[in-house]
Design an enzyme around this catalytic site. Structure first.
Site, short mmCIF file in Angstrom:
data_model
loop_
_atom_site.label_atom_id
_atom_site.label_comp_id
_atom_site.label_asym_id
_atom_site.label_seq_id
_atom_site.Cartn_x
_atom_site.Cartn_y
_atom_site.Cartn_z
N GLU A 443 15.89 10.55 8.75
CA GLU A 443 15.99 10.10 7.49
C GLU A 443 16.53 11.16 6.63
O GLU A 443 15.61 12.11 6.57
CB GLU A 443 14.77 9.46 7.09
CG GLU A 443 14.81 9.27 5.50
CD GLU A 443 13.38 8.85 5.21
OE1 GLU A 443 12.08 8.57 6.06
OE2 GLU A 443 12.85 8.91 3.86
N ASP A 516 10.13 9.27 7.72
CA ASP A 516 8.82 9.76 6.91
C ASP A 516 7.75 8.75 7.14
O ASP A 516 7.80 7.56 6.98
CB ASP A 516 9.14 10.15 5.28
CG ASP A 516 10.01 11.37 5.27
OD1 ASP A 516 10.07 11.90 6.25
OD2 ASP A 516 10.31 11.34 4.13
N ASP A 518 5.78 7.35 4.88
CA ASP A 518 5.47 6.70 3.73
C ASP A 518 6.07 5.30 3.47
O ASP A 518 6.58 5.05 4.43
CB ASP A 518 5.72 7.87 2.45
CG ASP A 518 7.22 7.89 2.60
OD1 ASP A 518 7.74 7.43 3.28
OD2 ASP A 518 7.59 8.98 1.86
N ASP A 520 8.66 4.51 1.75
CA ASP A 520 10.18 4.60 1.55
C ASP A 520 10.48 4.80 3.01
O ASP A 520 11.57 3.96 3.65
CB ASP A 520 10.54 5.81 0.82
CG ASP A 520 10.90 5.53 -0.45
OD1 ASP A 520 10.88 4.56 -0.83
OD2 ASP A 520 11.10 6.57 -1.24
#
Ligand code: 1YM
Length: 652
Positions: A443, A516, A518, A520
């Site tokens: 990402e 990641d 998280d 997102d």
């Protein structure tokens, strides 16, 4: 006997006591084939697996008996309840399992049914017997695999009770009271000695129960979850008078419809065909086939019959009305672009074929379905020319897009010529043997740097993708292909996609999604999976797609070796174990990890954790994607927070 069995009665849900109701059962109709021994030794042979999937099959096995009773016209309501103590119960308002004494066994039929393998009635509740769940094994298997098992039969004004432990009768049938109810109640506690997990999930059950309610119009199925945190999740009621028509509407709920639902049923001498169709503005084709309530993942003769008839009927119609100019015909693929269909057939002797028995084999069914579609759809289009015109326009536009895409691909190939057409952003590995190679899709550029530094350059390639790639669930085929990130992934993999896919050209054995830790990151991961699911499902099917789990926390005490953990719960546990004075770092993104950490946690084959993505159940995957990618925000949020960090085995 059981405080949880009383449920509010609903007056409009009365069993339809059809003509068959008179042909009542007697104990002598029971055939006893085999003993129960063996089930506990080889559970997978009977229920497929002892995983979460197998666990839920126990419930379906019991529910199927109730469904048979509904199909026979004897029951109208089924209640499934998850109890606080981990047990689950199923209750119906049918005739009640027979309780009379069987002459040759000298004990009540209900005891024989639940304690003997393959005991079943000669005369089923209906002519189209489901023959019990995926594996057709019957209720006694559920009993054998439960540490406790209880039955209550409400029949002739009396409550008949029996109980078992691990398949052994511990409480022979006894009349325990009187009742005004009629029906059967089964409650069981799955055996933790057998199953990997004994925790039922309401969301899993809900999907199948809703499906059954769609397929059996008018049947009311209630799911009660005593373990739900939210009041709104506690009780769900599925009842669809429109049946398959409502099912198709439901499947298209996040789509823009371009036709009404077209729904028809045709009865044959010993078969019934029921079809629902609706076109939407998307490009995907979705045909769900069922035979006697069983989902046929790999289609079969009913689906083939539907496809053949659609192509024929629509081409005939277009020619007759002169609707496709400059072209002789539209192909089957064109006709089915944006089609959502449910084809449900009922047969006296369904035959399931293929490795996973997920394909309908009865050859006569193709003709029956063709006949039904031919008759009904032809007539429908004649009566609704406006709808016919829209459907044909839809197919003609699909034909144009297909030709344009082919031209674009041809040009792309010519441009590429002999030179490598690999994307500029790809950092290649040196090994040229695909069997050894791995592609990490990471990402953003900030993560690509550390990943390049961390990787083993011999066999690990890195492809950064920018932010959120296109949401392919909502985009058209044409737009998706124009998207640069998508084009990069396809050319890095080397396989092409769609009808021209060639897995022999796959350049990496493993494609690893690294995002990641998280929300997102979870979103981007889902977008990527949606893309693979839609455009390169073969890659997932053949086990080439993985998700790298990257840690959320680093925990270090003094100069000792740090620990890396994935969840807050794990962090708390380790901090407690180390006893205070520890340094905890929360990684906000991959970019914050140093190359050594990134190598050890996510890239080193010896120490990393990869989740293999598999499409075990394509329909379920579509449901999940629908939830994640569709327009409704709330279910998406809930799903992401529920699964993002807890997922161990991603069965999408
Ligand atoms: C909660 C589970 O099993 N309901 C149920 C099962 C049976 C009957 C009615 C039934 C069937 C027949 C006659 C018949 C079963 N019967 C048999 C057997 N609910 C649940 N409700 N009378 C009642 O098929 O002729 C097996 S299951 F063996 F008796 F036929």
């Amino acid at each position: 006997m059981n405080e949880n069995t009383q449920l509010p009665e609903d007056d409009d849900a009365q069993p339809n006591n059809g003509p068959e109701a008179a042909a009542s059962y007697t104990g002598e109709d029971i055939q006893v084939l085999k003993g129960l021994e063996g089930v506990r030794h080889r559970p997978a042979m009977y229920i497929g697996s002892t995983s979460e999937t197998g666990l839920h099959h126990l419930v379906y096995e019991i529910v199927d008996n109730s469904i048979d009773e509904v199909m026979g016209g004897y029951a109208s309501r089924i209640t499934v309840r998850l109890h606080k103590d981990g047990s689950v119960s199923v209750e119906d308002n049918g005739r009640g399992v027979p309780v009379d004494t069987m002459a040759d066994e000298n004990r009540p039929a209900v005891e024989v049914i639940y304690t003997t393998l393959h005991a079943g009635g000669k005369f089923g509740g209906s002519a189209y017997k489901v023959s019990g769940g995926l594996h057709g094994v019957g209720s006694s298997v559920v009993n054998a695999l439960s540490e406790r098992f209880q039955v209550e039969v409400y029949r002739d004004g009396q409550v008949h009770y029996l109980a078992c432990e691990r398949g052994d009768l511990t409480h022979p049938m006894e009349i325990t009271g009187t009742t005004k109810k009629q029906g059967t109640f089964v409650r069981f506690w799955p055996d933790p000695q057998i199953f990997e997990t004994t925790e039922f999930k309401a969301t899993i059950l809900e999907e199948r129960l809703r499906e059954l309610a769609f397929l059996n119009a008018g049947c009311e199925i209630v799911l009660i979850d005593d373990l739900a945190d939210d009041e709104e999740d506690r009780k769900k009621k599925f009842k669809f008078r429109g049946g398959i028509s409502e099912y198709v509407k439901y499947l298209n709920r996040n789509q823009e419809a371009i036709s009404p639902v077209i729904h028809f049923t045709k009865e044959f001498d010993d078969a019934r065909v029921e079809i629902g169709l609706q076109w939407n503005s998307g490009y995907r084709e979705r045909i769900n086939g069922y035979a006697n309530n069983i989902f046929t993942k790999d289609g079969g003769t009913h689906v083939v019959g539907l496809k053949t008839a659609l192509t024929r009927v629509l081409n005939n119609y277009a020619t007759k009305r002169d609707l496709i100019k400059g072209k002789e015909s539209v192909t089957g693929d064109d006709v089915r672009e944006g089609l959502t269909a449910v084809a449900s057939v009922w047969l006296t002797h369904p035959q399931f074929e293929g490795q996973t028995k997920s394909q309908l084999g009865n050859s006569e069914v193709k003709g029956l379905v063709e006949q039904a579609v031919g008759e009904f759809l032809g007539m429908y289009l004649d009566e609704n020319p406006g709808v016919g015109k829209k459907i044909i326009e839809r197919a003609a536009s699909a034909a144009r897009a297909r030709e344009a895409a082919k031209r674009a691909r041809d040009i792309e190939r010519k441009k590429a010529g002999l030179a490598s057409s690999l994307p500029g952003k790809l950092t290649e590995c040196s090994d040229r043997n695909p069997d050894n190679c791995e592609l990490f899709i990471v990402e953003g550029d900030s993560a690509a740097g550390p990943a390049k530094a961390a990787r083993n350059r011999n066999f690990q390639a890195i492809l950064p993708i920018r932010g959120k790639i296109l949401n392919v669930e909502k985009a058209t085929m044409h737009k998706v292909l124009q998207n640069q990130e998508v084009a990069n992934i396809i050319s890095a993999l080397g396989t092409s996609f769609g009808p021209t896919i060639n897995l022999d050209k796959l350049r990496y054995n493993k494609t690893v999604i690294l995002t990641d830790a998280d929300v997102d990151g979870a979103h981007i991961r889902t977008l990527l999976l949606t893309f693979f699911f839609n455009f390169l499902p073969e890659l997932i099917e053949q086990g080439h797609v993985y998700i790298a789990l990257n840690p959320l926390f680093r925990i270090r005490k003094g100069k000792s070796k740090p620990a890396y953990v994935f969840t807050e719960a794990e962090r708390d546990a380790i901090v407690k174990e180390l006893g205070g004075n520890v340094e905890v770092t929360r990684f906000k993104g991959l970019g914050e990890m140093n190359p050594e950490e990134l190598w050890a946690c996510t890239m080193n084959p010896e120490t990393r954790t990869l989740l293999k993505v598999n499409i075990e159940d394509q329909k379920h995957a579509e449901e999940v994607f629908e939830r994640l990618m569709g327009t409704e925000v709330q279910p998406r949020k809930r799903f992401i927070t529920e699964y993002a960090r807890t997922v161990k085995n991603l069965d999408i």
